[in-house]
Design an enzyme around this catalytic site. Structure first.
Site, PDB file in Angstrom:
ATOM      1  N   GLY A  47       0.778  -1.239   0.000  1.00 55.93           N
ATOM      2  CA  GLY A  47       0.000   0.000   0.000  1.00 55.93           C
ATOM      3  C   GLY A  47       0.805   1.282   0.000  1.00 55.93           C
ATOM      4  O   GLY A  47       0.371   2.288  -0.563  1.00 55.93           O
ATOM      5  N   GLU A 102       3.714   4.456   5.945  1.00 54.91           N
ATOM      6  CA  GLU A 102       2.492   3.642   5.881  1.00 54.91           C
ATOM      7  C   GLU A 102       1.476   4.273   4.932  1.00 54.91           C
ATOM      8  O   GLU A 102       1.474   5.490   4.724  1.00 54.91           O
ATOM      9  CB  GLU A 102       1.864   3.542   7.285  1.00 54.91           C
ATOM     10  N   ASP A 106      -5.049   2.641  10.904  1.00 55.09           N
ATOM     11  CA  ASP A 106      -6.469   2.451  11.212  1.00 55.09           C
ATOM     12  C   ASP A 106      -6.589   2.069  12.687  1.00 55.09           C
ATOM     13  O   ASP A 106      -6.575   2.934  13.561  1.00 55.09           O
ATOM     14  CB  ASP A 106      -6.999   1.371  10.259  1.00 55.09           C
ATOM     15  N   PHE A 155     -14.377   3.183   4.015  1.00 54.92           N
ATOM     16  CA  PHE A 155     -13.322   2.434   3.333  1.00 54.92           C
ATOM     17  C   PHE A 155     -12.880   3.204   2.090  1.00 54.92           C
ATOM     18  O   PHE A 155     -13.715   3.633   1.292  1.00 54.92           O
ATOM     19  CB  PHE A 155     -13.813   1.040   2.954  1.00 54.92           C
ATOM     20  N   ARG A 168      -5.310   0.148  -6.622  1.00 54.79           N
ATOM     21  CA  ARG A 168      -4.107   0.795  -6.085  1.00 54.79           C
ATOM     22  C   ARG A 168      -3.581   1.882  -7.015  1.00 54.79           C
ATOM     23  O   ARG A 168      -2.963   2.843  -6.588  1.00 54.79           O
ATOM     24  CB  ARG A 168      -2.985  -0.235  -5.889  1.00 54.79           C
TER      25      ARG A 168
HETATM   26  P1  IMP Z   1      -4.443  -1.345  11.180  1.00 52.47           P
HETATM   27  O1  IMP Z   1      -3.548  -2.413  11.721  1.00 52.47           O
HETATM   28  O2  IMP Z   1      -5.879  -1.573  11.528  1.00 52.47           O
HETATM   29  O3  IMP Z   1      -4.005   0.053  11.511  1.00 52.47           O
HETATM   30  O4  IMP Z   1      -4.452  -1.623   9.644  1.00 52.47           O
HETATM   31  C1  IMP Z   1      -3.977  -0.842   8.704  1.00 52.47           C
HETATM   32  C2  IMP Z   1      -3.995  -1.626   7.420  1.00 52.47           C
HETATM   33  O5  IMP Z   1      -5.322  -2.017   7.044  1.00 52.47           O
HETATM   34  C3  IMP Z   1      -3.510  -0.723   6.327  1.00 52.47           C
HETATM   35  O6  IMP Z   1      -2.108  -0.812   6.166  1.00 52.47           O
HETATM   36  C4  IMP Z   1      -4.282  -1.223   5.119  1.00 52.47           C
HETATM   37  O7  IMP Z   1      -3.576  -2.281   4.500  1.00 52.47           O
HETATM   38  C5  IMP Z   1      -5.570  -1.761   5.673  1.00 52.47           C
HETATM   39  N1  IMP Z   1      -6.667  -0.766   5.571  1.00 52.47           N
HETATM   40  C6  IMP Z   1      -7.291  -0.147   6.600  1.00 52.47           C
HETATM   41  N2  IMP Z   1      -8.243   0.688   6.163  1.00 52.47           N
HETATM   42  C7  IMP Z   1      -8.232   0.618   4.814  1.00 52.47           C
HETATM   43  C8  IMP Z   1      -9.005   1.288   3.776  1.00 52.47           C
HETATM   44  O8  IMP Z   1      -9.899   2.134   4.011  1.00 52.47           O
HETATM   45  N3  IMP Z   1      -8.689   0.936   2.506  1.00 52.47           N
HETATM   46  C9  IMP Z   1      -7.712   0.033   2.192  1.00 52.47           C
HETATM   47  N4  IMP Z   1      -6.974  -0.592   3.125  1.00 52.47           N
HETATM   48  C10 IMP Z   1      -7.232  -0.310   4.436  1.00 52.47           C
HETATM   49 MG    MG Z   2      -0.949  -1.505   4.789  1.00 53.06          MG
END
Ligand code: IMP
Ligand code: MG
Length: 182
Positions: A47, A102, A106, A155, A168
């Site tokens: 990403g 990053e 999230d 999302f 992407r």
């Molecule tokens: P975290 O561990 O919940 O902070 O996850 C973050 C990861 O979840 C990011 O690096 C993304 O790969 C994925 N992610 C979270 N939200 C989204 C979104 O809205 N679109 C696409 N990928 C997301």
């Molecule tokens: Mg990611």
């Protein structure tokens, strides 16, 4: 602006121009912070790739780049937060000024894992720069030093972010239609 004619995409959240100009601002901050030093950008595959390359072009201190890949999965109870390194960095970060790049922070589980892992490798410094921040969904508190945009609880795809590995390559960030993300 007219809605993009891509199935599943609802509306544009940040245009290419908005992204480019915000990235320049953040790159300027980073260049000031690391003036006189050299920097290693560590990108999280896949990403962050689009963001990392756009950002790197506007940073004017000497820099190296490296990447790591992760897999995240839920445990049997469905609780999120299990992360492991699927592809490690090519080189050591010992003694280096490291900026972890990053796509989005999230819940914070991924970032917490990465920071713990990388901190154990004795970098000179370890900071975080994220393209998007969805602070409203944070479960674990993690330090974010630089962020381009705070986003609502929807999302999003584009500029590196995917839905089932698609989208992407969009130059903008868009909100997905709700039924596409369930
Ligand atoms: P975290 O561990 O919940 O902070 O996850 C973050 C990861 O979840 C990011 O690096 C993304 O790969 C994925 N992610 C979270 N939200 C989204 C979104 O809205 N679109 C696409 N990928 C997301
Ligand atoms: Mg990611």
């Amino acid at each position: 602006m007219s809605a993009p004619s891509i199935p599943g995409v609802d509306r544009i959240l940040f245009t290419e121009d908005q992204i480019e100009s915000r990235i320049r601002e953040v790159a300027t901050e980073i260049s000031r912070r690391y003036a006189g030093k050299s920097l290693k950008l560590v990108g999280v595959l896949k990403g962050s790739v689009f963001f990392l390359t756009a950002l790197a072009r506007h940073i004017d201190v000497p820099l190296k780049i490296d990447f790591l890949g992760i897999s995240s999965f839920s445990n049997k109870t469905g609780a999120p937060g299990l992360v492991r390194i699927a592809k490690d960095l090519d080189e050591s970060i010992e003694g280096e000024e490291v900026l972890l790049i990053e796509d989005i922070v999230d819940t914070g589980f991924t970032l917490r894992y990465l920071l713990q892992t990388l901190a154990g490798r004795a970098p000179q410094s370890l900071s975080v720069c994220t393209f998007l921040d969805r602070n409203s969904r944070r479960i674990v508190q993690v330090p974010v030093d630089y962020r381009c945009f705070e986003i609502p609880d929807r999302f999003v795809v584009g500029f590196g972010l995917d839905h089932n590995q698609l989208y992407r390559n969009l130059g903008y960030v868009a909100v997905m239609k709700p039924d596409r993300t369930s």
